[in-house]
Design a protein around this motif. Structure first.
Motif, short mmCIF file in Angstrom:
data_model
loop_
_atom_site.label_atom_id
_atom_site.label_comp_id
_atom_site.label_asym_id
_atom_site.label_seq_id
_atom_site.Cartn_x
_atom_site.Cartn_y
_atom_site.Cartn_z
N PRO A 1 -118.78 142.23 67.26
CA PRO A 1 -117.58 141.42 67.53
C PRO A 1 -117.85 140.21 68.42
O PRO A 1 -117.28 139.13 68.20
N ALA A 2 -118.72 140.37 69.42
CA ALA A 2 -118.98 139.26 70.35
C ALA A 2 -119.68 138.08 69.68
O ALA A 2 -119.66 136.96 70.21
N GLU A 3 -120.30 138.30 68.52
CA GLU A 3 -121.06 137.24 67.84
C GLU A 3 -120.39 136.72 66.58
O GLU A 3 -120.87 135.77 65.96
N GLN A 4 -119.28 137.33 66.19
CA GLN A 4 -118.66 136.98 64.92
C GLN A 4 -118.20 135.53 64.86
O GLN A 4 -118.46 134.82 63.87
N GLU A 5 -117.54 135.06 65.89
CA GLU A 5 -117.02 133.69 65.88
C GLU A 5 -118.15 132.68 65.74
O GLU A 5 -118.07 131.71 64.97
N LYS A 6 -119.24 132.91 66.45
CA LYS A 6 -120.39 131.99 66.38
C LYS A 6 -121.09 132.07 65.03
O LYS A 6 -121.53 131.06 64.48
N LEU A 7 -121.19 133.28 64.47
CA LEU A 7 -121.80 133.44 63.15
C LEU A 7 -120.98 132.71 62.08
O LEU A 7 -121.54 132.03 61.21
N ILE A 8 -119.67 132.85 62.13
CA ILE A 8 -118.80 132.19 61.16
C ILE A 8 -118.89 130.68 61.30
O ILE A 8 -118.97 129.94 60.31
#
Length: 472
Positions: A414-421
């Protein structure tokens, strides 16, 4: 004088037409079709293909290969002024003349060819493969990829061949003496054609290498791509000679343990079973009996996909590269995020086997065609997006990489989802040139997160297509 000249010209043209008819179709009347434009449409059965025929008076005759399933098929040749309709059988020809602008005669001929299915899945094949995922580096497939590496294009154009591995260096050391071989020259030319590397590489898969070095076609596939002919077959005699001269079998056998390690990594280290379950769950009306992952350590950024629905058996194939990591380069992502990202290579190819059938459904197909009719809205023609030059292929690629973002939501930390997207959107817009991808992706992420319990991606298609219509 002008009238007399026109009459004389027409008489000469009719005389030439008659002479052609006498020598090519003795005893048969040859129709004359009028045209004021060099572009013509062709109808095959119920399917109309617009603007794909170029009227060429300099080619005598200009032959159209008319592939026919069954005993016969109805064809139509349609210009901006006239048309001719005829029934054609395999082994027969239908010649006619297109009179362009009332003065140039383009001798044209439709040649009937018996259509051969892309594959034949016997009961034995189905029993052996049903429910399985096959991962492989086939011999002939690897042999043609080695030839790609030796070509001028393979050496100099980024994205064709992975030149950043020890394996590549070993390939070049072994096969460098054969750079001037005839097959290398021919393949180098073939790679210059749009889609050349995908077509040649995929259509090599049906072929097998015997112990005596002879290359023969196996019993299952005629071709992998969607064209009517196998694009690899042209290179076969020269490639067979190259394989024998270069002792390819010896090289391949010496690297079997390396190939096996990569195959095992694909099976165990990128989450293939999980992504297959995700796709099956989100596209419940599409199912596959078998999956294949076919790759070479030499393949770079030139993945492709194919799927079959024949003989009561459905098979999805992903032709991909391997997700190598650069040694000594630290990753900005966690190990779990990296695991999900490594799967993108094969995930974005298997996606097509589900997205394609969904978009072809009656409820969506015509609407997608209309929404994407002006591709300049959606794609930057100066970037790789230009290769997605039909409404269908463009929409499918938008969906393809939006599914990557949805998979991040379900499986990435969850902590990396925004950056991955955000990274996914940056790649699609700024590198690949899909102008509207960020907006499209953000919309799909939003409705996916807000979906009702039990809703699938397929259930969201009405809203997705409506968004495309509103934003065209």
């Amino acid at each position: 004088m002008r009238i007399c000249t026109n009459i004389a010209t027409n008489c000469i043209l009719l005389t030439l037409i008659s002479l052609y008819a006498a020598t090519h179709v003795r005893g048969q009347h040859m129709p004359v079709v009028q045209a004021d434009s060099v572009r013509a449409d062709i109808r095959e059965g119920d399917q109309l293909v617009t603007g794909n025929w170029n009227i060429s008076p300099q080619i005598r005759p200009d032959v159209y290969d008319a592939y026919i399933e069954g005993k016969s098929k109805r064809f139509a040749f349609i210009t901006n002024r006239d048309s001719v309709v005829f029934e054609l059988e395999p082994g027969k020809s239908y010649p006619f003349v297109v009179l362009l602008n009332g003065k140039d005669s383009a001798f044209t001929e439709f040649k009937g060819i018996q259509f051969v299915p892309r594959a034949q899945f016997s009961k034995e094949y189905q029993a052996a493969h049903r429910g399985k995922t096959i991962v492989e580096i086939p011999k002939v497939y690897e042999l043609i990829n080695i030839v790609f590496a030796l070509t001028d294009r393979g050496r100099n154009i980024n994205g064709l061949v992975n030149r950043d591995t020890d394996y590549y260096r070993e390939v070049m050391e072994w096969f460098e003496p054969y750079t001037s071989h005839e097959v290398v020259k021919k393949v180098n030319t073939g790679l210059g054609v749009d889609g050349g590397i995908h077509a040649i590489k995929m259509d090599a898969y049906p072929f097998e290498l015997a112990a005596d070095g002879k290359i023969t076609q196996g019993p299952v596939y005629d071709r992998i791509g969607n064209s009517y002919t196998n694009n690899f077959r042209y290179y076969l005699p020269d490639l067979e000679n190259f394989g024998k001269a270069s002792r390819f079998e010896e090289f391949y056998n010496a690297h079997r343990s390396y190939y096996d390690r990569l195959i095992q990594a694909y099976r165990d280290s990128i989450g293939v079973p999980e992504m297959q379950r995700w796709l099956a769950r989100n596209f419940p009306s599409t199912r596959y009996d078998a999956f294949k992952i076919i790759f070479s350590p030499l393949v770079s950024a030139n993945q492709s996909a194919s799927f079959f629905d024949l003989d009561g058996f459905r098979e999805a194939q992903a032709h991909v590269n391997f997700p190598f990591h650069k040694a000594g380069v630290p990753s900005e992502w966690s190990e779990k995020a990296r695991f999900v990202m490594d799967g993108n290579i094969v995930f974005t190819e298997f996606n097509h086997s589900f997205i394609g059938p969904e978009g072809q459904k009656t409820a969506y197909h015509a609407r997608i065609q209309k929404a994407f009719s002006d591709l300049s809205i959606w794609n930057d023609n100066s970037k790789p997006a230009r290769y997605y030059n039909t409404p269908e292929s463009s929409f499918d690629e938008y969906m393809n990489w939006a599914l990557v973002s949805l998979r991040y939501i379900d499986y990435a930390p969850p902590a990396e989802q925004e950056k991955l997207i955000a990274s996914n959107e940056d790649m699609m817009v700024n590198f690949r040139g899909f102008r509207r991808f960020k907006e499209f992706d953000q919309f799909l992420v939003k409705i996916y997160k807000a979906r009702k319990k039990g809703q699938t991606v397929a259930d969201l298609y009405p809203a997705i297509v409506e968004w495309c219509e509103a934003n065209k």
